[in-house]
Write a protein that holds these residues in place. Structure first.
Motif, PDB file in Angstrom:
ATOM      1  N   ALA A 197      43.066  31.305  35.110  1.00  0.00           N
ATOM      2  CA  ALA A 197      43.075  32.747  34.837  1.00  0.00           C
ATOM      3  C   ALA A 197      41.682  33.342  35.006  1.00  0.00           C
ATOM      4  CB  ALA A 197      43.598  33.006  33.421  1.00  0.00           C
ATOM      5  N   GLY A 198      40.657  32.609  34.569  1.00  0.00           N
ATOM      6  CA  GLY A 198      39.294  33.088  34.799  1.00  0.00           C
ATOM      7  C   GLY A 198      38.958  33.187  36.274  1.00  0.00           C
ATOM      8  N   SER A 199      39.431  32.217  37.066  1.00  0.00           N
ATOM      9  CA  SER A 199      39.196  32.256  38.505  1.00  0.00           C
ATOM     10  C   SER A 199      39.922  33.432  39.147  1.00  0.00           C
ATOM     11  CB  SER A 199      39.663  30.944  39.144  1.00  0.00           C
ATOM     12  OG  SER A 199      38.943  29.847  38.619  1.00  0.00           O
ATOM     13  N   LEU A 200      41.132  33.729  38.677  1.00  0.00           N
ATOM     14  CA  LEU A 200      41.867  34.867  39.215  1.00  0.00           C
ATOM     15  C   LEU A 200      41.106  36.178  38.989  1.00  0.00           C
ATOM     16  CD1 LEU A 200      45.531  34.012  38.123  1.00  0.00           C
ATOM     17  CD2 LEU A 200      44.532  33.804  40.399  1.00  0.00           C
ATOM     18  N   ARG A 256      38.335  36.505  41.362  1.00  0.00           N
ATOM     19  CA  ARG A 256      38.794  36.810  42.719  1.00  0.00           C
ATOM     20  C   ARG A 256      39.330  38.231  42.857  1.00  0.00           C
ATOM     21  NH1 ARG A 256      36.636  33.165  46.168  1.00  0.00           N
ATOM     22  NH2 ARG A 256      36.932  31.031  45.433  1.00  0.00           N
ATOM     23  N   GLY A 257      39.254  39.031  41.813  1.00  0.00           N
ATOM     24  CA  GLY A 257      39.654  40.424  41.912  1.00  0.00           C
ATOM     25  C   GLY A 257      41.013  40.747  41.348  1.00  0.00           C
ATOM     26  N   VAL A 258      41.726  39.765  40.783  1.00  0.00           N
ATOM     27  CA  VAL A 258      43.018  40.043  40.163  1.00  0.00           C
ATOM     28  C   VAL A 258      42.787  40.832  38.879  1.00  0.00           C
ATOM     29  CG1 VAL A 258      45.065  39.000  39.117  1.00  0.00           C
ATOM     30  CG2 VAL A 258      44.042  37.979  41.160  1.00  0.00           C
ATOM     31  N   THR A 259      43.612  41.846  38.654  1.00  0.00           N
ATOM     32  CA  THR A 259      43.467  42.629  37.437  1.00  0.00           C
ATOM     33  C   THR A 259      43.598  41.732  36.206  1.00  0.00           C
ATOM     34  OG1 THR A 259      44.396  44.455  36.153  1.00  0.00           O
ATOM     35  CG2 THR A 259      45.931  43.186  37.483  1.00  0.00           C
ATOM     36  N   TRP A 286      35.278  43.465  26.903  1.00  0.00           N
ATOM     37  CA  TRP A 286      35.719  42.410  25.996  1.00  0.00           C
ATOM     38  C   TRP A 286      35.732  41.047  26.683  1.00  0.00           C
ATOM     39  CZ3 TRP A 286      40.574  45.140  23.443  1.00  0.00           C
ATOM     40  CH2 TRP A 286      40.112  46.137  22.574  1.00  0.00           C
ATOM     41  N   ILE A 287      35.744  41.021  28.007  1.00  0.00           N
ATOM     42  CA  ILE A 287      35.787  39.764  28.755  1.00  0.00           C
ATOM     43  C   ILE A 287      34.399  39.461  29.303  1.00  0.00           C
ATOM     44  CG2 ILE A 287      36.730  38.593  30.785  1.00  0.00           C
ATOM     45  CD1 ILE A 287      39.306  40.067  30.402  1.00  0.00           C
ATOM     46  N   ARG A 288      33.875  38.298  28.991  1.00  0.00           N
ATOM     47  CA  ARG A 288      32.590  37.833  29.482  1.00  0.00           C
ATOM     48  C   ARG A 288      32.790  36.479  30.142  1.00  0.00           C
ATOM     49  NH1 ARG A 288      29.217  42.189  29.585  1.00  0.00           N
ATOM     50  NH2 ARG A 288      29.298  43.324  27.604  1.00  0.00           N
ATOM     51  N   LEU A 289      32.937  36.488  31.460  1.00  0.00           N
ATOM     52  CA  LEU A 289      33.176  35.241  32.181  1.00  0.00           C
ATOM     53  C   LEU A 289      31.864  34.499  32.404  1.00  0.00           C
ATOM     54  CD1 LEU A 289      35.697  36.458  34.902  1.00  0.00           C
ATOM     55  CD2 LEU A 289      36.211  35.126  32.864  1.00  0.00           C
ATOM     56  N   PRO A 290      31.846  33.189  32.179  1.00  0.00           N
ATOM     57  CA  PRO A 290      30.632  32.411  32.469  1.00  0.00           C
ATOM     58  C   PRO A 290      30.440  32.276  33.975  1.00  0.00           C
ATOM     59  CG  PRO A 290      32.413  30.947  31.831  1.00  0.00           C
ATOM     60  CD  PRO A 290      32.933  32.351  31.658  1.00  0.00           C
ATOM     61  N   HIS A 291      29.198  32.222  34.408  1.00  0.00           N
ATOM     62  CA  HIS A 291      28.883  32.141  35.826  1.00  0.00           C
ATOM     63  C   HIS A 291      28.738  30.673  36.243  1.00  0.00           C
ATOM     64  CE1 HIS A 291      28.277  36.469  36.041  1.00  0.00           C
ATOM     65  NE2 HIS A 291      27.564  36.382  34.940  1.00  0.00           N
ATOM     66  N   ARG A 292      29.829  29.982  36.190  1.00  0.00           N
ATOM     67  CA  ARG A 292      29.804  28.587  36.636  1.00  0.00           C
ATOM     68  C   ARG A 292      31.192  28.192  37.109  1.00  0.00           C
ATOM     69  NH1 ARG A 292      32.164  25.181  33.214  1.00  0.00           N
ATOM     70  NH2 ARG A 292      32.581  25.819  31.079  1.00  0.00           N
ATOM     71  N   PRO A 293      31.327  27.826  38.396  1.00  0.00           N
ATOM     72  CA  PRO A 293      32.606  27.311  38.877  1.00  0.00           C
ATOM     73  C   PRO A 293      32.845  25.905  38.386  1.00  0.00           C
ATOM     74  CG  PRO A 293      30.984  27.255  40.624  1.00  0.00           C
ATOM     75  CD  PRO A 293      30.327  27.932  39.449  1.00  0.00           C
ATOM     76  N   ASP A 294      34.096  25.568  38.160  1.00  0.00           N
ATOM     77  CA  ASP A 294      34.424  24.259  37.595  1.00  0.00           C
ATOM     78  C   ASP A 294      34.403  23.142  38.633  1.00  0.00           C
ATOM     79  OD1 ASP A 294      36.859  25.892  35.553  1.00  0.00           O
ATOM     80  OD2 ASP A 294      34.820  25.301  35.036  1.00  0.00           O
ATOM     81  N   PRO A 302      44.313  27.554  47.699  1.00  0.00           N
ATOM     82  CA  PRO A 302      43.141  28.440  47.595  1.00  0.00           C
ATOM     83  C   PRO A 302      43.300  29.432  46.453  1.00  0.00           C
ATOM     84  CG  PRO A 302      43.918  28.290  49.864  1.00  0.00           C
ATOM     85  CD  PRO A 302      44.957  27.631  49.016  1.00  0.00           C
ATOM     86  N   ARG A 303      42.189  29.665  45.769  1.00  0.00           N
ATOM     87  CA  ARG A 303      42.244  30.608  44.652  1.00  0.00           C
ATOM     88  C   ARG A 303      42.591  32.017  45.113  1.00  0.00           C
ATOM     89  NH1 ARG A 303      36.739  28.834  41.367  1.00  0.00           N
ATOM     90  NH2 ARG A 303      37.428  26.765  40.746  1.00  0.00           N
TER      91      ARG A 303
END
Length: 338
Positions: free
Chosen positions: A125-128, A131-134, A193-201, A88-89
């Motif tokens: 790393a994007g998933s982390l 999930r709230g990881v710094t 500076w971080i822009r995560l895409p809104h799509r799970p793999d 689990p992530r």
């Protein structure tokens, strides 16, 4: 027509249409696998067909790099897919310390348990982060996982059988770079500076489908770049005049910078780059250590993947800083341990 007629003669529903037949198409993964198998099986006849000694040398170097590296690549891809699908992530968020400064080295050391290449570490790393990881801890994990996991270190030991200190130097230098970059992000990094895409793999897929999707993705990317890296290494050994390599390799500074740039350009999977580095025997162990430290952290495919996952503003700052840190750490540990 009366109501009675409508009851006596109800409308007959049309039968459901059969599901469309999906043809099985041969993809790039199948083509790559078939080419690799044919190349290994028929390497003898192919070598006999090539009369030129330079082409024979190219074929020998190319095939030897692939034959040594492919088992580690396949093993790493399979285990990476297993971890990506069945672990689990949220586990990583619960396992790391709450304090960001302590989470960074813990996340770097967590890379030991991820036997995979850098292609898988970027989306993880994007998933982390989702999930709230710094972000600092996620970035330390991103850099450390492809370089200090057991598969990569074992491959390095096999590629350099007479230099076991290369394994220690690679693991230590890579971990130092990962932790340093994580702490540097804590100090100087900005959230925008971080822009995560809104799509799970892999969301929405069954575990079996997700496993094969992850494995096919890693094989397609890592395997293709491995072939290109092996071809580039063979070409360097044949096309570039020996006196040029000797002159470049004899200069400690130029040799380090040259192999750092080469690591960025070749974009070889971390499970296979040790065999390419071992084939560059004209260069010193220190310069080849820099090649092994920089490659899994900064290369063309990683820069493009980081741009897609984290955004251009992130990649434009993170990649150059990581390159400088990799060169400095690799040179320092090479001078001490090699």
């Amino acid at each position: 027509m009366s109501a009675t007629d409508e009851i006596d003669h109800p409308a007959v529903a049309a039968p459901p249409a059969p599901p469309p037949h999906r043809e099985r198409r041969i993809g790039s993964v199948e083509v790559l696998a078939a080419l690799l198998v044919l190349l290994v099986v028929f390497r003898g006849p192919l070598a006999s067909l090539i009369s030129g000694p330079r082409l024979q040398t190219w074929t020998t170097v190319f095939v030897s790099v692939l034959v040594q590296a492919v088992p580690f690549l396949v093993f790493g891809v399979v285990l990476s897919a297993v971890i990506a699908v069945f672990v689990p992530r949220s586990f990583w968020a619960r396992a790391l310390p709450k304090h960001p400064a302590l989470a960074v080295p813990a996340a770097g050391l967590a890379g030991v348990v991820l036997p995979g290449c850098e292609c898988g570490s970027v989306p993880i790393a994007g998933s982390l982060i989702r999930r709230g990881v710094t972000p600092a801890a996620a970035l330390a994990f991103l850099l450390a996982a492809p370089a200090i996991n057991p598969i990569v270190l074992t491959a390095t030991a096999v590629a350099f059988p007479g230099n076991p200190e290369m394994v220690v130097a690679r693991g230590a230098a890579s971990l130092v770079v990962a932790v340093t970059m994580g702490w540097l992000w804590l100090r100087l990094g900005k959230a925008d500076w971080i822009r995560l895409p809104h799509r799970p793999d892999l969301d929405g897929l069954g575990r079996g489908q997700a496993f094969w999707a992850a494995a096919r993705h890693d094989v397609m990317h890592a395997g293709g770049f491995l072939v290109l890296g092996a071809a580039a290494a063979a070409t360097i050994n044949v096309v570039v005049p020996e006196r040029w390599l000797t002159s470049l390799a004899s200069n400690p500074v130029l040799s380090v910078l040259a192999l750092a740039v080469l690591a960025v350009l070749l974009s070889i999977c971390s499970e296979a780059d040790a065999f390419v580095a071992a084939s560059l025997s004209q260069f010193s162990l220190t310069s080849r250590l820099v090649f092994l430290v920089v490659g899994p952290m900064v290369d063309l495919k990683l820069i493009s993947m980081q741009t897609g996952v984290f955004g251009r503003r992130f990649a434009a700052r993170f990649a150059p800083a990581t390159l400088v840190a990799g060169i400095l750490a690799g040179s320092a540990f090479g001078a001490v341990l090699l």
